[in-house]
Enzyme design. Structure first.
Site, mmCIF file in Angstrom:
data_model
loop_
_atom_site.group_PDB
_atom_site.id
_atom_site.type_symbol
_atom_site.label_atom_id
_atom_site.label_comp_id
_atom_site.label_asym_id
_atom_site.label_seq_id
_atom_site.Cartn_x
_atom_site.Cartn_y
_atom_site.Cartn_z
ATOM 1 N N GLU A 68 -2.386 1.329 -4.773
ATOM 2 C CA GLU A 68 -2.005 2.739 -4.875
ATOM 3 C C GLU A 68 -3.141 3.536 -5.499
ATOM 4 O O GLU A 68 -2.917 4.531 -6.147
ATOM 5 C CB GLU A 68 -0.653 2.919 -5.578
ATOM 6 C CG GLU A 68 -0.394 2.029 -6.778
ATOM 7 C CD GLU A 68 -1.019 2.576 -8.019
ATOM 8 O OE1 GLU A 68 -2.250 2.535 -8.114
ATOM 9 O OE2 GLU A 68 -0.273 3.022 -8.913
ATOM 10 N N GLY A 78 -5.123 3.373 -7.876
ATOM 11 C CA GLY A 78 -5.315 3.631 -9.304
ATOM 12 C C GLY A 78 -4.459 4.757 -9.844
ATOM 13 O O GLY A 78 -4.602 5.156 -11.005
ATOM 14 N N ASP A 121 -10.418 4.147 -1.460
ATOM 15 C CA ASP A 121 -11.030 3.149 -0.573
ATOM 16 C C ASP A 121 -12.552 3.103 -0.680
ATOM 17 O O ASP A 121 -13.219 4.144 -0.702
ATOM 18 C CB ASP A 121 -10.677 3.459 0.882
ATOM 19 C CG ASP A 121 -9.207 3.245 1.162
ATOM 20 O OD1 ASP A 121 -8.417 3.147 0.206
ATOM 21 O OD2 ASP A 121 -8.847 3.178 2.346
ATOM 22 N N ASP A 138 0.835 -1.203 0.000
ATOM 23 C CA ASP A 138 0.000 0.000 0.000
ATOM 24 C C ASP A 138 0.878 1.265 0.000
ATOM 25 O O ASP A 138 1.707 1.447 0.895
ATOM 26 C CB ASP A 138 -0.876 -0.056 1.267
ATOM 27 C CG ASP A 138 -2.026 0.919 1.236
ATOM 28 O OD1 ASP A 138 -2.011 1.834 0.399
ATOM 29 O OD2 ASP A 138 -2.938 0.767 2.073
HETATM 30 C C1 GLA Z 1 -5.436 2.236 2.684
HETATM 31 C C2 GLA Z 1 -5.937 1.082 1.824
HETATM 32 C C3 GLA Z 1 -6.974 0.278 2.584
HETATM 33 C C4 GLA Z 1 -6.395 -0.234 3.884
HETATM 34 C C5 GLA Z 1 -5.877 0.946 4.688
HETATM 35 C C6 GLA Z 1 -5.141 0.529 5.934
HETATM 36 O O1 GLA Z 1 -6.425 3.180 2.941
HETATM 37 O O2 GLA Z 1 -6.470 1.559 0.622
HETATM 38 O O3 GLA Z 1 -7.438 -0.810 1.805
HETATM 39 O O4 GLA Z 1 -5.356 -1.139 3.607
HETATM 40 O O5 GLA Z 1 -4.969 1.732 3.926
HETATM 41 O O6 GLA Z 1 -4.727 1.644 6.640
#
Ligand code: GLA
Length: 516
Positions: free
Chosen positions: A307, A309, A330, A268
Site C-alpha cells: 500500500e 507506505g 512503485d 495490493d
Molecule cells: C501496483 C504495485 C506494483 C504492481 C502493480 C500491478 O502498482 O505497487 O508492484 O503489483 O500494482 O498492477
C-alpha cells in the site's frame, strides 16, 4: 411574436446562467456518471466522469480531478488520466479514446507503457463501480506466523512483464531460477503478480483467466522445483490493472489460495482507493482482514502488504500479520527512481525486525535501464537495508553481469545476516554517503555510496566502526564484496575512488587474537 436576434441571445444567456455550461443545455451527450472499461479476458477499470460543457473531469488520485482530464468534442472522447500512484509524473498517463455512441461503445486505452488495448466503455450503476465499504476489523496483534525470518528472496513477474505473461512463462522462470543457480543462491519465491485472475464462478470462487487455466497445477510445478510460489490480490474489487481482487471474498480467496498451495500473498491496495479511505484505520482494517483470513487457513503464507507506505505501515504492519510491507511507491528501472526509493529508507531503518520487513519495492537488476554500477548500488543498498530481494527481470536471458549482481552470495549474506540490525549513516559529504550495518559476530558491512554524477573519493576511519579491533590485540580484516578480494587494513582510514552512481561494499570483521 417574432424573436429578435438580441432577444434570442439574451434567452440563451439566461438559459446558460440557469443551467451553467452543462452539456445538457446543448443537448449534447452527457457522460457524467459511472463507466466500466473492459477488455476481453483482461482487466476492468471503473471510471467516474463529471462533464461540464465539453470538459471531462475524472475521479482520480484524490477524488474528482480539479482540472479536466479530457474532452468530449462532438462524439470524440479523449482522456489523459495521470497515474494515481506515486508523485505526479507527466510520463505516467493512461489515454482513453472513443467515438461516443449511447451508453456502450468501443474504446481504446493506451497504458503508460505505450501499449494500446481495445475494449468497451459501458455506463454502469454507481454500486458496480464503487461498491459500498464493508465493515473492517480493528487492528489487533495477530500471532507471528514464524515465516520470513530473513528478508524474503524470489522473483516477481511485474517489473519485466506487467500483465503480459502466462502459465508457461512462470514455469520457465521456475526452471531458470534453478538452472541459473539463483535457487542455490537463496532465491525461493516465484511470485505471480497482476494478470492471473479472471471473473468469479457462480459460487463466488476466484478463478484463473485463459492464460492461467490451472493455478493449482502451476503451484505444484513450482513446488516440484524445490521453490515456493506467490500470488497477488487486493482488498478492493480489482487489482491495479483491473483484474479480480478480493473485496467481499477475503476469507474465501485466502482458502482458495491455500487450497491451491500458494505460499505467499502480495496484497495490493489498488481499487480499495475507491471504497475505503487511505487513512490508518481503513488501511489497518483492510490488511487485518486478510491477515486474519490467511491465519485461519492454517497454511504458512508469507503476507506481503502493498500500500505504498501509506499510513506509516511500518508502525503497524506486523500486527496485521504482515511479513513485509511496501514503504514506497512503485520503483521504475531508472537511477532516479531506485535512488529515491532506496535512500528514503534510511529514515525508517529501525522498524524492520526478523519476520517483518520494510520493502522499498522489487529489484530492477537486469532490466536494462541502469548501468552495471547503478545496479550494483541497487543490490548493495537493498542488502544494507535488509530489504526483500525479489528479482524482477527475465531469468531466462541474463547477462553474465546480471548474474554476477543477483548471485553475489557475499552481498546476499549481508542482506540475510541473522543479526538483522539496522543500517546507520556513518557520514554524508555532499553526494557521498557511508552506511554501516552491524552484522552477526564482531563484524560490520560498510557501503561507500557515490550518488553524484562524477567519480568521488570516499573515506572512513577504521576506528569509526567501533569494532574494538585494537583492544585485546585482535586484528581487523576487510573484504571488498564486489571485487571478491581482501582489502589491506592499514593506516587510520580506508579510501576508495567510487564511480558515479557506484558503490564499494566491504565486510569488515575482527579476526583472530594476535599474540605478541
Ligand atoms: C501496483 C504495485 C506494483 C504492481 C502493480 C500491478 O502498482 O505497487 O508492484 O503489483 O500494482 O498492477
Amino acid at each position: 411574436m417574432r424573436m429578435t436576434r438580441v432577444h434570442a441571445v439574451s434567452l440563451l444567456f439566461a438559459l446558460t446562467l440557469l443551467f451553467g455550461w452543462s452539456a445538457a443545455t446543448w443537448g449534447q451527450t452527457d457522460l457524467t456518471g459511472y463507466w466500466k472499461f473492459s477488455v476481453p479476458n483482461g482487466g476492468i477499470n471503473f471510471l467516474e466522469f463529471k462533464q461540464t460543457g465539453d470538459q471531462i473531469f475524472v475521479n482520480g488520485r484524490s477524488g474528482m480531478s480539479q482540472s479536466p482530464y479530457g474532452t468530449l468534442q462532438g462524439d470524440k472522447l479523449h482522456l489523459e488520466i495521470p497515474s494515481p500512484f506515486g508523485p505526479p509524473d507527466p510520463n505516467r498517463v493512461t489515454v482513453y479514446d472513443a467515438v461516443v455512441s449511447g451508453d456502450r461503445f468501443s474504446a481504446t486505452k493506451k497504458t503508460a507503457d505505450g501499449e494500446i488495448v481495445a475494449g468497451t466503455l459501458e455506463r454502469v450503476a454507481k454500486e458496480e463501480a464503487f461498491p459500498a465499504r464493508l465493515p473492517l476489523p480493528v487492528l489487533r496483534a495477530l500471532p507471528d506466523n514464524g515465516l520470513a525470518r530473513t528478508p524474503p528472496m524470489g522473483w516477481n513477474s511485474w517489473n519485466k512483464f506487467h500483465d503480459k505473461f502466462d502459465d508457461a512463462t512462470v514455469r520457465q522462470m521456475a526452471d531458470a531460477m534453478v538452472s541459473s543457480g539463483m535457487r542455490d543462491a537463496g532465491y525461493t519465491y516465484i511470485i505471480v503478480d497482476e494478470g492471473w485472475s479472471s471473473y468469479r464462478d457462480k459460487n463466488g470462487n476466484i478463478t484463473g483467466n485463459a492464460r492461467f487455466p490451472d493455478m493449482k497445477g502451476l503451484a505444484d510445478y513450482v513446488h516440484s522445483k524445490g521453490l515456493k510460489i506467490g500470488i497477488y490480490s487486493s482488498p478492493g474489487p480489482q487489482v491495479c490493472g483491473g483484474y479480480q481482487g478480493s473485496y467481499g471474498h477475503e476469507e474465501q480467496d485466502a482458502k482458495t489460495f491455500a487450497a491451491w498451495g500458494y505460499d505467499y500473498l502480495k496484497y495490493d491496495w489498488c481499487s480499495a482507493f475507491g471504497i475505503y479511505q487511505p487513512t490508518p484505520a481503513d488501511l489497518e482494517g483492510a490488511y487485518q482482514k486478510m491477515g486474519e483470513a490467511l491465519a485461519k487457513t492454517g497454511r504458512p503464507i508469507v503476507y506481503s502488504l502493498c500500500e505504498y507506505g501509506l499510513g506509516d505501515v511500518w508502525t503497524w504492519g506486523a500486527k496485521a500479520g504482515g511479513n513485509l510491507w511496501r514503504t514506497t511507491f512503485d520503483i521504475a528501472d531508472t537511477w532516479e527512481s531506485m535512488e529515491r526509493n532506496g535512500f528514503s529508507q534510511l529514515d525508517i531503518s529501525q522498524y524492520p525486525e526478523s519476520g517483518h520487513w520494510n520493502d522499498p519495492d522489487m529489484l530492477e537488476v537486469g532490466n536494462g535501464g541502469m548501468t552495471g554500477d547503478e545496479y550494483r548500488t541497487h543490490m548493495s543498498l537493498w542488502a544494507m537495508l535488509r530489504a526483500p530481494l525479489i528479482a524482477g527481470n527475465d531469468l531466462r536471458e541474463m547477462s553474465d553481469e546480471t548474474k554476477s549482481i543477483l548471485m553475489n552470495t557475499e552481498v546476499i549474506a549481508i542482506d540475510q545476516d541473522p543479526a538483522a540490525k539496522p543500517v546507520q549513516i556513518l557520514s554524508v559529504d555532499g553526494k557521498s554517503e557511508v552506511l554501516v550495518r552491524p552484522l552477526e559476530g564482531n563484524a560490520v558491512a560498510v557501503g561507500l555510496f557515490n550518488r553524484g554524477d562524477e567519480p568521488a573519493q570516499i573515506s572512513f576511519r577504521w576506528d569509526s566502526l567501533h569494532l574494538g579491533a585494537y583492544l585485546g590485540g585482535r586484528t581487523m580484516t576487510a573484504r571488498d564484496l564486489w571485487k571478491h578480494e581482501a582489502v589491506p587494513v592499514t593506516g587510520d582510514s580506508f579510501t576508495a575512488t567510487v564511480p558515479r552512481h557506484g558503490v564499494v561494499l566491504l565486510r569488515v570483521e575482527v579476526g583472530e587474537f594476535r599474540f605478541h
